[in-house]
Each structure stands twice: as C-alpha cells, then as structure tokens.
Design an enzyme around this catalytic site. Structure first.
Site, PDB file in Angstrom:
ATOM      1  N   ARG A 190       0.825  -1.201   0.000  1.00 49.89           N
ATOM      2  CA  ARG A 190       0.000   0.000   0.000  1.00 49.89           C
ATOM      3  C   ARG A 190       0.862   1.254   0.000  1.00 49.89           C
ATOM      4  O   ARG A 190       1.907   1.317   0.620  1.00 49.89           O
ATOM      5  CB  ARG A 190      -0.894   0.017   1.240  1.00 49.89           C
ATOM      6  N   CYS A 244      -0.024   5.454   0.746  1.00 49.31           N
ATOM      7  CA  CYS A 244      -1.078   6.330   1.253  1.00 49.31           C
ATOM      8  C   CYS A 244      -0.494   7.730   1.367  1.00 49.31           C
ATOM      9  O   CYS A 244       0.508   7.934   2.059  1.00 49.31           O
ATOM     10  CB  CYS A 244      -1.577   5.836   2.605  1.00 49.31           C
TER      11      CYS A 244
END
Length: 123
Positions: A101, A103
C-alpha cells in the site's frame, strides 16, 4: 484486455473505465465515496466515506471476477493526513491479507471527497 463496468459502483465521471482486466490482473480506477444509487457523496466523515469507497471497489472487483482477498496493491489518497488512524481502522477490517500500500495526502479530490482508493488485484 477487458473493460469492466458495473452499475453497482459509481459510473466513471470522466473518460476512463471503472477497471481493466489484463492477463490475470484487474486494475481499478480510483473510487471515491459516491453512492451508486444516488450519485452523491452522502457522508461527511472519513469512516463512512472509507466504507463506501471499499463497497464500490468490492463491486468493481466482483464484476471483474475478483475479490478483496485477491488485492495485491492499493494506493490511497487522503484529503487530510490527520485522518490516517481513523482511515486505517476501517481499512484493516476489509484488507485482512495486508496488500502492499501507498497512502498520501492530496490537496483535493473530486467532488470534495475525503478519500480515494485505487487497487490492483488478481483475477
């Protein structure tokens, strides 16, 4: 290459597809917290908006023959990085296999959304 489109997620608001399947991977466009039934963002808090975004992504993945448990990578865009902990508490309920991920905080998102998520998953 196959274009994915479902009425169970918001229609594209520009010249793009909800997702593309190429080989054994599905690449989704970013989803914001639009309720596909109304066409509007119906909540003002990060928790509810994150829930709606994930519902939208799940619908796109279903249409592509995939699911949240096959997600390889997510890219998450937050309007306010101070929402990070609250966002994480919702995110971790759905992405239990912990895909890779990124972010980041962004200056603005379409329609005043607080969050947008795009992802790559196996089909």
């Amino acid at each position: 290459m196959e274009i994915i489109s479902t009425k169970n997620a918001p229609a594209a608001i520009g010249p793009y597809s909800q997702a593309i399947v190429s080989g054994n991977l599905v690449y989704t466009s970013g989803q914001i917290p639009i309720n596909p039934a109304s066409g509007n963002i119906e909540s003002a808090d990060i928790s509810s908006q994150t829930e709606q975004v994930i519902k939208n992504l799940r619908a796109v993945l279903d249409a592509a023959g995939s699911s949240l448990d096959k997600v390889i990578k997510t890219t998450c865009f937050l309007q306010h990085i101070q929402d990070f902990a609250t966002f994480n508490s919702v995110y971790e309920k759905y992405f239990t296999l912990k895909p890779a991920r990124s972010c980041v905080e962004v200056a603005a998102l379409p329609k005043g959304a607080l969050i947008e998520i795009e992802l790559v998953a196996e089909v």
